[in-house]
Write a protein that holds these residues in place. Sequence first.
Motif, PDB file in Angstrom:
ATOM      1  N   ALA A 122      35.556  50.829  36.407  1.00 14.08           N
ATOM      2  CA  ALA A 122      35.011  51.836  35.490  1.00 14.08           C
ATOM      3  C   ALA A 122      36.119  52.742  34.982  1.00 14.08           C
ATOM      4  O   ALA A 122      36.220  53.021  33.772  1.00 14.08           O
ATOM      5  CB  ALA A 122      33.929  52.655  36.185  1.00 14.08           C
ATOM      6  N   ILE A 123      36.981  53.209  35.871  1.00 13.44           N
ATOM      7  CA  ILE A 123      38.093  54.082  35.488  1.00 13.44           C
ATOM      8  C   ILE A 123      38.999  53.389  34.464  1.00 13.44           C
ATOM      9  O   ILE A 123      39.486  54.016  33.515  1.00 13.44           O
ATOM     10  CB  ILE A 123      38.893  54.499  36.737  1.00 13.44           C
ATOM     11  N   ALA A 124      39.208  52.090  34.640  1.00 12.57           N
ATOM     12  CA  ALA A 124      40.086  51.340  33.743  1.00 12.57           C
ATOM     13  C   ALA A 124      39.578  51.345  32.301  1.00 12.57           C
ATOM     14  O   ALA A 124      40.368  51.203  31.357  1.00 12.57           O
ATOM     15  CB  ALA A 124      40.225  49.904  34.238  1.00 12.57           C
ATOM     16  N   LEU A 125      38.272  51.542  32.121  1.00 14.94           N
ATOM     17  CA  LEU A 125      37.702  51.580  30.773  1.00 14.94           C
ATOM     18  C   LEU A 125      37.815  52.972  30.145  1.00 14.94           C
ATOM     19  O   LEU A 125      37.471  53.153  28.977  1.00 14.94           O
ATOM     20  CB  LEU A 125      36.241  51.139  30.812  1.00 14.94           C
ATOM     21  N   ALA A 126      38.269  53.950  30.916  1.00 14.18           N
ATOM     22  CA  ALA A 126      38.526  55.315  30.434  1.00 14.18           C
ATOM     23  C   ALA A 126      37.328  55.972  29.750  1.00 14.18           C
ATOM     24  O   ALA A 126      37.467  56.545  28.662  1.00 14.18           O
ATOM     25  CB  ALA A 126      39.735  55.321  29.500  1.00 14.18           C
ATOM     26  N   ALA A 147      34.438  58.961  29.255  1.00 16.68           N
ATOM     27  CA  ALA A 147      34.508  60.416  29.409  1.00 16.68           C
ATOM     28  C   ALA A 147      33.762  60.886  30.642  1.00 16.68           C
ATOM     29  O   ALA A 147      34.054  61.948  31.184  1.00 16.68           O
ATOM     30  CB  ALA A 147      33.932  61.096  28.167  1.00 16.68           C
ATOM     31  N   HIS A 148      32.801  60.076  31.108  1.00 16.48           N
ATOM     32  CA  HIS A 148      31.864  60.520  32.150  1.00 16.48           C
ATOM     33  C   HIS A 148      31.458  59.313  32.975  1.00 16.48           C
ATOM     34  O   HIS A 148      31.287  58.213  32.447  1.00 16.48           O
ATOM     35  CB  HIS A 148      30.649  61.144  31.460  1.00 16.48           C
ATOM     36  N   ILE A 149      31.298  59.510  34.275  1.00 16.07           N
ATOM     37  CA  ILE A 149      30.811  58.458  35.166  1.00 16.07           C
ATOM     38  C   ILE A 149      29.702  59.038  36.033  1.00 16.07           C
ATOM     39  O   ILE A 149      29.871  60.095  36.652  1.00 16.07           O
ATOM     40  CB  ILE A 149      31.936  57.889  36.053  1.00 16.07           C
ATOM     41  N   SER A 150      28.570  58.364  36.060  1.00 15.68           N
ATOM     42  CA  SER A 150      27.481  58.720  36.969  1.00 15.68           C
ATOM     43  C   SER A 150      27.492  57.723  38.117  1.00 15.68           C
ATOM     44  O   SER A 150      27.552  56.512  37.892  1.00 15.68           O
ATOM     45  CB  SER A 150      26.133  58.676  36.245  1.00 15.68           C
ATOM     46  N   HIS A 151      27.431  58.225  39.345  1.00 14.39           N
ATOM     47  CA  HIS A 151      27.630  57.386  40.533  1.00 14.39           C
ATOM     48  C   HIS A 151      26.500  57.671  41.505  1.00 14.39           C
ATOM     49  O   HIS A 151      26.495  58.685  42.194  1.00 14.39           O
ATOM     50  CB  HIS A 151      28.995  57.713  41.144  1.00 14.39           C
ATOM     51  N   TYR A 152      25.517  56.757  41.550  1.00 15.25           N
ATOM     52  CA  TYR A 152      24.289  56.988  42.307  1.00 15.25           C
ATOM     53  C   TYR A 152      24.194  56.057  43.505  1.00 15.25           C
ATOM     54  O   TYR A 152      24.610  54.900  43.435  1.00 15.25           O
ATOM     55  CB  TYR A 152      23.056  56.696  41.437  1.00 15.25           C
ATOM     56  N   GLN A 153      23.595  56.538  44.564  1.00 19.40           N
ATOM     57  CA  GLN A 153      23.258  55.660  45.677  1.00 19.40           C
ATOM     58  C   GLN A 153      21.957  54.930  45.364  1.00 19.40           C
ATOM     59  O   GLN A 153      20.980  55.535  44.908  1.00 19.40           O
ATOM     60  CB  GLN A 153      23.101  56.442  46.980  1.00 19.40           C
ATOM     61  N   ARG A 167      38.479  58.930  44.878  1.00 22.93           N
ATOM     62  CA  ARG A 167      39.174  58.128  43.859  1.00 22.93           C
ATOM     63  C   ARG A 167      38.889  58.652  42.455  1.00 22.93           C
ATOM     64  O   ARG A 167      39.780  58.704  41.604  1.00 22.93           O
ATOM     65  CB  ARG A 167      38.744  56.656  43.959  1.00 22.93           C
ATOM     66  N   LEU A 168      37.659  59.052  42.203  1.00 21.17           N
ATOM     67  CA  LEU A 168      37.319  59.607  40.897  1.00 21.17           C
ATOM     68  C   LEU A 168      38.067  60.908  40.645  1.00 21.17           C
ATOM     69  O   LEU A 168      38.575  61.144  39.540  1.00 21.17           O
ATOM     70  CB  LEU A 168      35.805  59.821  40.800  1.00 21.17           C
ATOM     71  N   ALA A 169      38.152  61.749  41.647  1.00 19.16           N
ATOM     72  CA  ALA A 169      38.895  63.002  41.500  1.00 19.16           C
ATOM     73  C   ALA A 169      40.368  62.726  41.206  1.00 19.16           C
ATOM     74  O   ALA A 169      40.982  63.377  40.353  1.00 19.16           O
ATOM     75  CB  ALA A 169      38.756  63.840  42.773  1.00 19.16           C
ATOM     76  N   GLN A 170      40.938  61.750  41.899  1.00 19.46           N
ATOM     77  CA  GLN A 170      42.340  61.384  41.686  1.00 19.46           C
ATOM     78  C   GLN A 170      42.573  60.916  40.250  1.00 19.46           C
ATOM     79  O   GLN A 170      43.642  61.155  39.675  1.00 19.46           O
ATOM     80  CB  GLN A 170      42.722  60.285  42.677  1.00 19.46           C
ATOM     81  N   ALA A 171      41.548  60.291  39.670  1.00 19.10           N
ATOM     82  CA  ALA A 171      41.673  59.767  38.309  1.00 19.10           C
ATOM     83  C   ALA A 171      41.331  60.803  37.245  1.00 19.10           C
ATOM     84  O   ALA A 171      41.324  60.495  36.050  1.00 19.10           O
ATOM     85  CB  ALA A 171      40.773  58.543  38.144  1.00 19.10           C
ATOM     86  N   GLY A 172      41.012  62.035  37.660  1.00 15.45           N
ATOM     87  CA  GLY A 172      40.752  63.094  36.689  1.00 15.45           C
ATOM     88  C   GLY A 172      39.297  63.317  36.353  1.00 15.45           C
ATOM     89  O   GLY A 172      38.984  64.033  35.394  1.00 15.45           O
ATOM     90  N   TYR A 173      38.390  62.741  37.161  1.00 20.21           N
ATOM     91  CA  TYR A 173      36.955  62.943  36.940  1.00 20.21           C
ATOM     92  C   TYR A 173      36.458  63.976  37.952  1.00 20.21           C
ATOM     93  O   TYR A 173      36.327  63.691  39.140  1.00 20.21           O
ATOM     94  CB  TYR A 173      36.185  61.628  37.107  1.00 20.21           C
ATOM     95  N   ALA A 218      27.420  63.170  39.365  1.00 24.73           N
ATOM     96  CA  ALA A 218      28.028  63.200  38.024  1.00 24.73           C
ATOM     97  C   ALA A 218      29.482  63.642  38.083  1.00 24.73           C
ATOM     98  O   ALA A 218      29.816  64.632  38.736  1.00 24.73           O
ATOM     99  CB  ALA A 218      27.226  64.122  37.111  1.00 24.73           C
ATOM    100  N   TYR A 219      30.332  62.928  37.329  1.00 20.97           N
ATOM    101  CA  TYR A 219      31.773  63.164  37.299  1.00 20.97           C
ATOM    102  C   TYR A 219      32.226  63.105  35.843  1.00 20.97           C
ATOM    103  O   TYR A 219      31.834  62.198  35.101  1.00 20.97           O
ATOM    104  CB  TYR A 219      32.509  62.089  38.100  1.00 20.97           C
ATOM    105  N   ALA A 220      33.069  64.054  35.447  1.00 18.91           N
ATOM    106  CA  ALA A 220      33.424  64.119  34.033  1.00 18.91           C
ATOM    107  C   ALA A 220      34.881  64.502  33.829  1.00 18.91           C
ATOM    108  O   ALA A 220      35.485  65.209  34.639  1.00 18.91           O
ATOM    109  CB  ALA A 220      32.524  65.118  33.307  1.00 18.91           C
ATOM    110  N   ARG A 221      35.430  64.030  32.714  1.00 19.72           N
ATOM    111  CA  ARG A 221      36.708  64.529  32.233  1.00 19.72           C
ATOM    112  C   ARG A 221      36.510  65.970  31.762  1.00 19.72           C
ATOM    113  O   ARG A 221      35.387  66.385  31.462  1.00 19.72           O
ATOM    114  CB  ARG A 221      37.194  63.674  31.053  1.00 19.72           C
ATOM    115  N   PRO A 222      37.569  66.740  31.646  1.00 21.04           N
ATOM    116  CA  PRO A 222      37.424  68.128  31.170  1.00 21.04           C
ATOM    117  C   PRO A 222      36.700  68.193  29.823  1.00 21.04           C
ATOM    118  O   PRO A 222      37.020  67.444  28.895  1.00 21.04           O
ATOM    119  CB  PRO A 222      38.876  68.602  31.045  1.00 21.04           C
ATOM    120  N   GLY A 223      35.708  69.066  29.736  1.00 23.41           N
ATOM    121  CA  GLY A 223      34.975  69.257  28.496  1.00 23.41           C
ATOM    122  C   GLY A 223      33.931  68.203  28.203  1.00 23.41           C
ATOM    123  O   GLY A 223      33.323  68.208  27.127  1.00 23.41           O
ATOM    124  N   ARG A 224      33.678  67.280  29.147  1.00 23.23           N
ATOM    125  CA  ARG A 224      32.759  66.170  28.873  1.00 23.23           C
ATOM    126  C   ARG A 224      31.553  66.153  29.812  1.00 23.23           C
ATOM    127  O   ARG A 224      30.917  65.112  29.987  1.00 23.23           O
ATOM    128  CB  ARG A 224      33.501  64.841  28.961  1.00 23.23           C
TER     129      ARG A 224
END
Length: 388
Positions: free
Chosen positions: A189-193, A195-201, A233-239, A246-252
């Motif tokens: 998912a990160i490789a596709l860059a 703006a936002h990733i939702s990560h649910y159990q 890992r998401l935090a390391q990638a800037g999310y 919910a994880y987002a790039r700045p402003g997204r």
Amino acid sequence: MALVAPPLSLYVHMPWCVKKCPYCDFNSHGLRDTPPPYAEYTGLLLADLDADLADFGAAARGRAIVSVFFGGGTPSLFAPELIARFLDGARARLPFAEDAEITLETNPGTVEHGRFDGYLAAGVNRLSFGIQSFDDDKLKRLGRIHSAAEAEAAVKSAQDAGFANLNLDLMYALPRQELAGALDDVERAIALAPAHISHYQLTLEPNTAFAANPPPLPDDDHAWAMQEACEARLAQAGYAQYEISAYARPGRRCVHNLNYWQFGDYLGIGAGAHGKLSDAAAGTVRRRWKTRHPRNYMEAAGGPARIGGDGAVEAKELPFEYMLNALRLIDGVPLADFAQRTGLPPERIAAPLAEGRRRGWLADDHARLQATTLGQRFLNDVIASFLD
């Protein structure tokens, strides 16, 4: 305390999908031999909106729409022209904020979406892809009809069409999933860059095929390990994580979902759609939901029978309803917002707040409502403490 009308969003439910997934408890209906009446349904959505505006009167009219969310089902089964028709009609009835976020849920299969440039031209400025996994075996176990390759191709196609604001939905703790598999999904998912990733159990919801015949799922400890590793890992990638899932790039950050979590208002249009509206003049918070089955909803044609339920939320229920949303936010909310959004004095929640702080579930900050890391892990218990 005086109730203050919060921001207003618009939720639009499109109830059809190609195939019902075994884990899904949403109001969605798989396609039959006869294609659904997409154009007729679009017209009835506007009739539903007209009827709600007439019913709600001054509590809804004139308030700017800050976001629109087309959910489902699979809204991208509707052609771009129909999405444009609805948005044009909605704008003719309600003012839209200049920067209104307009999200369309879509699935990666080629039979499930129209042309992405068409949706962009229609006014959609955010797409949310229901990918769930990039592992073909896991996709098959989840009943998904797309492959990992199709998912990647669809995201790239949307980006090529001009969409800069994309969300990818992922699930973890899937049937027979190991930690390495959950992390690999996040990496792809990160490789596709986006703006936002939702990560649910993945959870077993009542009245689903998975609930009737449960698949072999990771236990709670393994699921928690997946969550922690993927968060890191998401935090390391800037999310940045701003909500439990919910994880987002700045402003997204997602404007629409943030409005839910901050106990904002939203009109719910379409079969099974739920809405919430604050009437500052009356000092009430009102919930309304529409009849679930598309056939019954359409037969009502914007009339009273389209309503499945309606009524003011009782004061004793408001603290629980508020916390059910606000405590999902990682940074929490200002304590003052509780009074403004519910019309209740802070004293109404003094006892559970004190107990939550004593247990280490809530931050010891008397200006904010915020779950601690421990509280996030046991969030259902924290929220339940605010039941009357």
